[in-house]
Design a protein around this motif. Structure first.
Motif, PDB file in Angstrom:
ATOM      1  N   GLU A   1      -4.756   0.126  19.812  1.00 45.67           N
ATOM      2  CA  GLU A   1      -6.223   0.109  19.754  1.00 45.67           C
ATOM      3  C   GLU A   1      -6.800  -1.110  19.037  1.00 45.67           C
ATOM      4  OE1 GLU A   1      -7.817   3.779  18.231  1.00 45.67           O
ATOM      5  OE2 GLU A   1      -6.477   5.012  19.446  1.00 45.67           O
ATOM      6  N   ALA A   2      -6.005  -2.142  18.792  1.00 45.50           N
ATOM      7  CA  ALA A   2      -6.508  -3.329  18.099  1.00 45.50           C
ATOM      8  C   ALA A   2      -7.598  -4.003  18.932  1.00 45.50           C
ATOM      9  CB  ALA A   2      -5.368  -4.312  17.842  1.00 45.50           C
ATOM     10  N   GLY A   3      -8.765  -4.161  18.332  1.00 41.53           N
ATOM     11  CA  GLY A   3      -9.878  -4.800  19.018  1.00 41.53           C
ATOM     12  C   GLY A   3     -10.778  -3.844  19.764  1.00 41.53           C
ATOM     13  N   LEU A   4     -10.408  -2.562  19.826  1.00 38.71           N
ATOM     14  CA  LEU A   4     -11.215  -1.596  20.582  1.00 38.71           C
ATOM     15  C   LEU A   4     -12.334  -0.997  19.738  1.00 38.71           C
ATOM     16  CD1 LEU A   4      -8.527   0.286  22.718  1.00 38.71           C
ATOM     17  CD2 LEU A   4      -9.723  -1.859  23.173  1.00 38.71           C
ATOM     18  N   GLY A   5     -12.313  -1.210  18.418  1.00 46.72           N
ATOM     19  CA  GLY A   5     -13.426  -0.773  17.590  1.00 46.72           C
ATOM     20  C   GLY A   5     -13.351   0.642  17.078  1.00 46.72           C
ATOM     21  N   SER A   6     -12.202   1.290  17.172  1.00 41.64           N
ATOM     22  CA  SER A   6     -12.071   2.669  16.686  1.00 41.64           C
ATOM     23  C   SER A   6     -11.578   2.722  15.241  1.00 41.64           C
ATOM     24  CB  SER A   6     -11.123   3.456  17.600  1.00 41.64           C
ATOM     25  OG  SER A   6      -9.909   2.744  17.795  1.00 41.64           O
ATOM     26  N   ALA A   7     -10.459   2.071  14.949  1.00 38.32           N
ATOM     27  CA  ALA A   7      -9.869   2.123  13.606  1.00 38.32           C
ATOM     28  C   ALA A   7     -10.798   1.650  12.483  1.00 38.32           C
ATOM     29  CB  ALA A   7      -8.567   1.318  13.576  1.00 38.32           C
ATOM     30  N   PRO A   8     -11.684   0.659  12.703  1.00 35.01           N
ATOM     31  CA  PRO A   8     -12.556   0.225  11.609  1.00 35.01           C
ATOM     32  C   PRO A   8     -13.398   1.339  11.006  1.00 35.01           C
ATOM     33  CG  PRO A   8     -12.626  -1.384  13.369  1.00 35.01           C
ATOM     34  CD  PRO A   8     -11.851  -0.202  13.884  1.00 35.01           C
ATOM     35  N   ASN A   9     -13.714   2.373  11.781  1.00 31.92           N
ATOM     36  CA  ASN A   9     -14.504   3.488  11.260  1.00 31.92           C
ATOM     37  C   ASN A   9     -13.779   4.197  10.131  1.00 31.92           C
ATOM     38  OD1 ASN A   9     -16.923   3.950  13.328  1.00 31.92           O
ATOM     39  ND2 ASN A   9     -15.116   3.345  14.496  1.00 31.92           N
ATOM     40  N   VAL A  10     -12.465   4.311  10.242  1.00 30.45           N
ATOM     41  CA  VAL A  10     -11.662   4.940   9.194  1.00 30.45           C
ATOM     42  C   VAL A  10     -11.370   3.953   8.082  1.00 30.45           C
ATOM     43  CG1 VAL A  10      -9.434   6.002   8.685  1.00 30.45           C
ATOM     44  CG2 VAL A  10     -10.652   6.619  10.776  1.00 30.45           C
ATOM     45  N   ALA A  11     -11.113   2.697   8.446  1.00 29.67           N
ATOM     46  CA  ALA A  11     -10.808   1.676   7.439  1.00 29.67           C
ATOM     47  C   ALA A  11     -11.925   1.551   6.404  1.00 29.67           C
ATOM     48  CB  ALA A  11     -10.575   0.328   8.115  1.00 29.67           C
ATOM     49  N   ALA A  12     -13.164   1.760   6.847  1.00 29.41           N
ATOM     50  CA  ALA A  12     -14.315   1.599   5.948  1.00 29.41           C
ATOM     51  C   ALA A  12     -14.400   2.680   4.880  1.00 29.41           C
ATOM     52  CB  ALA A  12     -15.610   1.594   6.765  1.00 29.41           C
ATOM     53  N   THR A  13     -13.672   3.772   5.033  1.00 28.91           N
ATOM     54  CA  THR A  13     -13.765   4.877   4.071  1.00 28.91           C
ATOM     55  C   THR A  13     -13.010   4.599   2.778  1.00 28.91           C
ATOM     56  OG1 THR A  13     -11.809   6.032   4.924  1.00 28.91           O
ATOM     57  CG2 THR A  13     -13.939   6.541   5.964  1.00 28.91           C
ATOM     58  N   ALA A  14     -12.112   3.613   2.784  1.00 30.56           N
ATOM     59  CA  ALA A  14     -11.236   3.385   1.634  1.00 30.56           C
ATOM     60  C   ALA A  14     -11.970   2.710   0.481  1.00 30.56           C
ATOM     61  CB  ALA A  14     -10.041   2.538   2.051  1.00 30.56           C
ATOM     62  N   ASP A  15     -11.609   3.106  -0.720  1.00 35.69           N
ATOM     63  CA  ASP A  15     -12.136   2.495  -1.945  1.00 35.69           C
ATOM     64  C   ASP A  15     -11.168   1.388  -2.363  1.00 35.69           C
ATOM     65  OD1 ASP A  15     -13.431   1.907  -4.289  1.00 35.69           O
ATOM     66  OD2 ASP A  15     -12.680   3.646  -5.382  1.00 35.69           O
ATOM     67  N   VAL A  16     -11.500   0.142  -2.046  1.00 40.55           N
ATOM     68  CA  VAL A  16     -10.617  -0.988  -2.334  1.00 40.55           C
ATOM     69  C   VAL A  16     -11.378  -2.079  -3.074  1.00 40.55           C
ATOM     70  CG1 VAL A  16      -9.079  -0.566  -0.376  1.00 40.55           C
ATOM     71  CG2 VAL A  16     -11.092  -2.004  -0.067  1.00 40.55           C
ATOM     72  N   ARG A  17     -10.659  -3.062  -3.589  1.00 41.93           N
ATOM     73  CA  ARG A  17     -11.260  -4.127  -4.372  1.00 41.93           C
ATOM     74  C   ARG A  17     -11.891  -5.216  -3.513  1.00 41.93           C
ATOM     75  NH1 ARG A  17      -7.168  -2.028  -7.427  1.00 41.93           N
ATOM     76  NH2 ARG A  17      -7.342  -2.194  -9.698  1.00 41.93           N
TER      77      ARG A  17
ATOM     78  N   VAL B   1       0.822  -1.209   0.000  1.00 42.67           N
ATOM     79  CA  VAL B   1       0.000   0.000   0.000  1.00 42.67           C
ATOM     80  C   VAL B   1       0.860   1.265   0.000  1.00 42.67           C
ATOM     81  CG1 VAL B   1      -0.194   0.206   2.514  1.00 42.67           C
ATOM     82  CG2 VAL B   1      -2.026   1.069   1.055  1.00 42.67           C
ATOM     83  N   LEU B   2       2.075   1.168   0.562  1.00 39.83           N
ATOM     84  CA  LEU B   2       2.940   2.337   0.642  1.00 39.83           C
ATOM     85  C   LEU B   2       3.519   2.725  -0.715  1.00 39.83           C
ATOM     86  CD1 LEU B   2       4.887   1.478   3.923  1.00 39.83           C
ATOM     87  CD2 LEU B   2       2.841   2.891   3.653  1.00 39.83           C
ATOM     88  N   SER B   3       3.538   1.762  -1.637  1.00 39.79           N
ATOM     89  CA  SER B   3       4.106   2.035  -2.958  1.00 39.79           C
ATOM     90  C   SER B   3       3.152   2.784  -3.863  1.00 39.79           C
ATOM     91  CB  SER B   3       4.497   0.711  -3.638  1.00 39.79           C
ATOM     92  OG  SER B   3       3.333  -0.034  -3.972  1.00 39.79           O
ATOM     93  N   GLY B   4       1.863   2.777  -3.503  1.00 35.35           N
ATOM     94  CA  GLY B   4       0.873   3.454  -4.333  1.00 35.35           C
ATOM     95  C   GLY B   4       0.222   2.559  -5.364  1.00 35.35           C
ATOM     96  N   ARG B   5       0.603   1.268  -5.398  1.00 37.06           N
ATOM     97  CA  ARG B   5       0.031   0.362  -6.404  1.00 37.06           C
ATOM     98  C   ARG B   5      -1.457   0.139  -6.205  1.00 37.06           C
ATOM     99  NH1 ARG B   5       2.723  -5.219  -6.922  1.00 37.06           N
ATOM    100  NH2 ARG B   5       1.098  -5.325  -8.534  1.00 37.06           N
ATOM    101  N   ASN B   6      -1.899   0.266  -4.951  1.00 37.14           N
ATOM    102  CA  ASN B   6      -3.295  -0.025  -4.659  1.00 37.14           C
ATOM    103  C   ASN B   6      -4.174   1.223  -4.657  1.00 37.14           C
ATOM    104  OD1 ASN B   6      -2.754  -2.755  -4.365  1.00 37.14           O
ATOM    105  ND2 ASN B   6      -2.312  -2.581  -2.181  1.00 37.14           N
ATOM    106  N   GLN B   7      -3.659   2.317  -5.208  1.00 29.11           N
ATOM    107  CA  GLN B   7      -4.440   3.546  -5.182  1.00 29.11           C
ATOM    108  C   GLN B   7      -5.584   3.489  -6.187  1.00 29.11           C
ATOM    109  OE1 GLN B   7      -3.418   5.679  -2.622  1.00 29.11           O
ATOM    110  NE2 GLN B   7      -2.231   3.836  -2.365  1.00 29.11           N
ATOM    111  N   THR B   8      -6.715   4.037  -5.808  1.00 29.12           N
ATOM    112  CA  THR B   8      -7.850   4.107  -6.722  1.00 29.12           C
ATOM    113  C   THR B   8      -7.596   5.152  -7.794  1.00 29.12           C
ATOM    114  OG1 THR B   8     -10.190   4.641  -6.882  1.00 29.12           O
ATOM    115  CG2 THR B   8      -8.975   5.724  -5.139  1.00 29.12           C
TER     116      THR B   8
END
Length: 477
Positions: free
Chosen positions: A274-290, A49-56
């Motif tokens: 914060e793994a398992g605390l339920g905060s990060a998934p809110n941001v993860a859902a915003t991404a446009d991925v395959r 993901v850091l290389s930019g290959r997965n960018q929309t």
């Protein structure tokens, strides 16, 4: 007020004080086994993901990299600078080993919760996506659990949107006052104005700011730590031996030995990533991925960056210096890290750290705001309510910065985060079979020679998926 503090104290005891941390550890280990050590098998893939290959190719969409950086900006904060120092002071060098251990386990937990958030995300009229544990409850468990989604949303707004933003403002203002002599009111006003400009721009402006701020702050802090490691390279093997020896009780650096190291390492590690605390998934859902698993893998990387990279940097700064003395009287976490930097690099380092703290806290403030906004949309879609929340959070940041004792009012933050974690763990356990189906689909496509798997909703007709969010066709690029 005393009654409220007592009530929230009981809630905190029933969550953090009893079994929540062991449950997070056990569940993370269980997920690791069920997924076939997914965090190790896909470790190399995380860095793509850091290389930019997965960018929309859509310039208006939030990319996987942008969502990652917003998450890293939120996870990385005072816990990485002050929390690690506190863990070492109270648990000895061995606490660092257990922070590493919980990060490796938490990477699997984060993959599951963020993949589920992606699966059940909903496309908004603006074209953006919204998701997270609350929507996973609504669309994964069913409308009859809407009350649980509301409980989650309210706790998220109160804990992250209000309480933790007050603490972040307080941390920045305190650091700026102590190191540079800047008045708290000036710092508070500056933070509030900048935060207001960004949060009124929505997730796109937040993502653009994170894309600049997060790499600068993370790489800057890592560079300082690497310089210290190079200057003390001959002492590094001894420090690593001390970390392992203290972790298993072969050398007791503090009272409590292995027990203190284990407790402090697990607790500070979980609070940090914060793994398992339920905060990060809110941001993860915003991404446009395959495919949902793709973003789950990406979010595992944010746990790795937070704890293995940044927390280890702080550990090396402290343990390679001459300020920390095992068993000596405890020094405040921020002060220990700051004094250790000065010991290694000279007085200028305390000013550099103040700048890092400012960036860390600022990125956390905008991250916490988005968590609150996303939670609010589960309760109401009113634009007026969203603007009120924005103004309240800007005011909370200013209040936390200007009044040294103001953050004592937010005694409810940690207990409500405990409730968040309990709700999120229930969701993970109930929807884990669904995530395992996604993982099987992802692996099957890889085995068939598909380099970048794509989710086809037709393969999951029994799931309440937003078909407009998952067309079954890969975005170009």
């Amino acid at each position: 007020m005393d009654l409220l503090q007592t009530i929230f104290g009981v809630i905190g005891d029933l969550t953090w004080g009893w079994a929540l941390i062991p449950l997070l550890v056990v569940l993370g280990g269980f997920i690791t086994l069920l997924t076939g050590f997914v965090q190790i098998r896909f470790f190399k893939r995380m860095f793509r993901v850091l290389s930019g290959r997965n960018q929309t190719s859509d310039p208006d969409a939030i990319s996987a990299r942008a969502a990652l950086l917003v998450s890293v900006g939120g996870r990385v904060g005072g816990g990485n600078i002050a929390g690690v120092a506190v863990a070492i002071t109270l648990g000895g060098p061995g606490a660092v080993f257990w922070m590493w251990a919980i990060a490796l386990v938490g990477m699997a937990t984060s993959l599951v919760e963020c993949s589920l958030a992606q699966l059940y995300k909903r496309r908004q009229p603006t074209g953006d996506y919204r998701g997270g544990p609350a929507r996973s409850i609504l669309h994964g468990l069913g409308a009859q659990y809407r009350w649980l989604a509301i409980v989650y949303a309210v706790c998220l707004i109160a804990a992250f949107g209000l309480g933790f933003n007050a603490f972040q403002g307080n941390t920045v203002a305190g650091a700026m006052q102590d190191s540079l002599g800047v008045n708290r009111t000036v710092t508070g006003a500056l933070l509030a104005v900048i935060a207001g400009f960004i949060v009124f721009g929505g997730i796109h402006r937040i993502a653009k700011v994170a894309d600049v701020v997060v790499p600068v702050m993370a790489l800057g802090y890592i560079a300082m730590a690497l310089l210290i490691v190079l200057l003390n390279i001959t002492a590094v093997p001894g420090v690593l031996v001390d970390i392992v020896a203290n972790a298993f009780g072969f050398r007791e650096a503090v009272a409590g030995g292995m027990g203190a190291a284990l407790t402090q390492g697990l607790q500070r590690g979980l609070f940090s990533n914060e793994a398992g605390l339920g905060s990060a998934p809110n941001v993860a859902a915003t991404a446009d991925v395959r495919h949902p698993i793709s973003q789950g893998i990406t979010q595992s990387l944010s746990v790795f960056i937070d704890t293995i990279f940044i927390c280890t940097c702080t550990a090396m700064i402290v343990l390679l210096g001459g300020i920390y003395q095992p068993g000596a009287e405890a020094i405040d976490g921020i002060a220990l890290t700051q004094q250790s930097l000065v010991f290694h690099l000279g007085p200028w380092a305390q000013y550099a750290l103040s700048a890092m703290i400012l960036l860390f806290a600022f990125s956390s403030i905008i991250y916490n705001y988005y968590l609150g906004e996303n939670a609010l949309t589960v309760i109401t879609h009113s634009h007026a309510a969203r603007n009120v929340l924005r103004l309240v959070i800007i005011g909370i940041v200013f209040l936390g910065a200007t009044a040294p004792g103001a953050t004592a009012v937010f005694f409810f933050s940690d207990p409500l985060m405990g409730v968040l974690a309990v709700v999120n763990l229930v969701v993970i356990m109930m929807l884990l079979p669904t995530c395992l189906r996604l993982l099987t689909d992802f692996r099957a496509q890889l085995a068939a020679g598909v380099d970048r798997p794509v989710l086809d909703p037709a393969d999951f007709p029994d799931l309440d998926i937003d078909r407009t969010a998952w067309t079954g066709k890969a975005p170009a690029g």
